[in-house]
Write a protein that holds these residues in place. Structure first.
Motif, PDB file in Angstrom:
ATOM      1  N   ALA A  65      -8.437   4.935   4.126  1.00 56.93           N
ATOM      2  CA  ALA A  65      -7.106   4.971   4.730  1.00 56.93           C
ATOM      3  C   ALA A  65      -6.096   5.612   3.781  1.00 56.93           C
ATOM      4  CB  ALA A  65      -6.669   3.559   5.114  1.00 56.93           C
ATOM      5  N   SER A  66      -6.185   5.263   2.494  1.00 53.34           N
ATOM      6  CA  SER A  66      -5.278   5.855   1.508  1.00 53.34           C
ATOM      7  C   SER A  66      -5.515   7.352   1.384  1.00 53.34           C
ATOM      8  CB  SER A  66      -5.468   5.185   0.145  1.00 53.34           C
ATOM      9  OG  SER A  66      -5.118   3.818   0.200  1.00 53.34           O
ATOM     10  N   ALA A  67      -6.792   7.756   1.436  1.00 50.25           N
ATOM     11  CA  ALA A  67      -7.123   9.173   1.335  1.00 50.25           C
ATOM     12  C   ALA A  67      -6.589   9.940   2.544  1.00 50.25           C
ATOM     13  CB  ALA A  67      -8.632   9.362   1.209  1.00 50.25           C
ATOM     14  N   ARG A  68      -6.712   9.340   3.744  1.00 51.68           N
ATOM     15  CA  ARG A  68      -6.184  10.000   4.943  1.00 51.68           C
ATOM     16  C   ARG A  68      -4.682  10.199   4.835  1.00 51.68           C
ATOM     17  NH1 ARG A  68      -9.016   5.794   7.611  1.00 51.68           N
ATOM     18  NH2 ARG A  68     -11.166   6.397   8.128  1.00 51.68           N
ATOM     19  N   LYS A  69      -3.983   9.166   4.391  1.00 50.61           N
ATOM     20  CA  LYS A  69      -2.533   9.248   4.276  1.00 50.61           C
ATOM     21  C   LYS A  69      -2.130  10.294   3.244  1.00 50.61           C
ATOM     22  CE  LYS A  69       1.576   6.438   3.344  1.00 50.61           C
ATOM     23  NZ  LYS A  69       2.077   5.082   3.009  1.00 50.61           N
ATOM     24  N   ALA A  70      -2.806  10.287   2.088  1.00 52.54           N
ATOM     25  CA  ALA A  70      -2.487  11.253   1.031  1.00 52.54           C
ATOM     26  C   ALA A  70      -2.770  12.680   1.500  1.00 52.54           C
ATOM     27  CB  ALA A  70      -3.287  10.948  -0.238  1.00 52.54           C
TER      28      ALA A  70
END
Length: 266
Positions: A65-70
């Motif tokens: 999820a963090s990677a998608r947002k970044a």
């Protein structure tokens, strides 16, 4: 299962055998009574291990999820910078074309390249523009001016690098300079002025090479009228006499030689 007294234990915990551990802690009879469970595995252990697995999976999902947002943020930054980069490339091309429109620089060669040899980032839009001075009587050196445009590591700014290569080096010059350009914080006029300054510096270095005796020493010729050596590039004109080329530094010596060449050479 019972171990023989002379056999090695399957597991050891801090030097104790499973038999010793079993004696210290009560072991439920269900270890060997459940037909669906491997012998020696408790329901408590299965539950605890499953909790660890679920926790690990949750961490993986959090990382995703963090990677998608970044990545989404990065893509938005790339779009903003790509627009600025396109306008900057157009500006740079215009100024380089203006530079080579000057007669003294008309034989300089402009070359543009999009991207690098190995595109390793998801928003790659590297641009390189080079200005190469051909080796000639006017310039006995390898001279290459290069502008490199790329984004910084976090895609917050564009970086415009100025690089100048001169080989061999007999003059002082600034080999590198850098301009940092944000997507919304640097005016086109300021960028144009910076590029203008770099091109003027480049011209100054070129003329230093042009007038340097160290670069011109292998191209000296003789004016027979003035009895003077000078760089071939400075010649006002040439004249053929008895199958040989003679160089004149000034218009006066040129016309004097043209009128009576035999007066000055045998």
């Amino acid at each position: 299962m019972r171990l023989a007294s002379n056999s090695l234990p399957y597991f050891a915990i801090k030097g104790r055998t499973m038999t010793q551990v079993s004696q210290e802690h009560e072991i439920s009879p269900e270890w060997i009574e459940s037909p669906d469970r491997p012998v020696g595995v408790s329901s408590n252990l299965i539950g605890r291990l499953q909790m660890e697995v679920d926790g690990a999976n949750a961490r993986v999902e959090s990382i995703r999820a963090s990677a998608r947002k970044a990545f989404d943020v990065q893509q938005a930054k790339c779009e903003d910078l790509r627009d600025v980069a396109g306008r900057l490339q157009h500006l740079l091309r215009q100024q380089l074309n203006a530079f080579v429109s000057i007669e003294a620089f008309q034989d300089f060669q402009i070359n543009e390249k999009w991207g690098g040899q190995q595109e390793t980032r998801p928003c790659e839009f590297r641009r390189t523009v080079t200005l190469t001075v051909p080796n000639s009587e006017r310039c006995h050196a390898k001279v290459v001016l290069e502008f490199n445009l790329d984004a910084d590591q976090d895609f917050d700014n564009l970086i415009l690098d100025f690089k100048l290569e001169v080989i061999p080096v007999y003059v002082k010059f600034k080999a590198h300079d850098r301009l940092t350009i944000s997507a919304d914080g640097c005016s086109q006029q300021l960028i144009a002025e910076w590029i203008d300054n770099k091109l003027v510096e480049f011209a100054q270095i070129y003329f230093e090479i042009y007038f340097s005796e160290y670069y011109q020493i292998d191209s000296l010729v003789h004016d027979p009228v003035m009895n003077k050596e000078f760089p071939k590039a400075f010649a006002y004109g040439t004249k053929q006499f008895n199958g040989k080329t003679y160089y004149s530094l000034t218009s006066e010596s040129y016309h004097a030689f043209a009128a009576q060449p035999g007066l000055y050479v045998r």
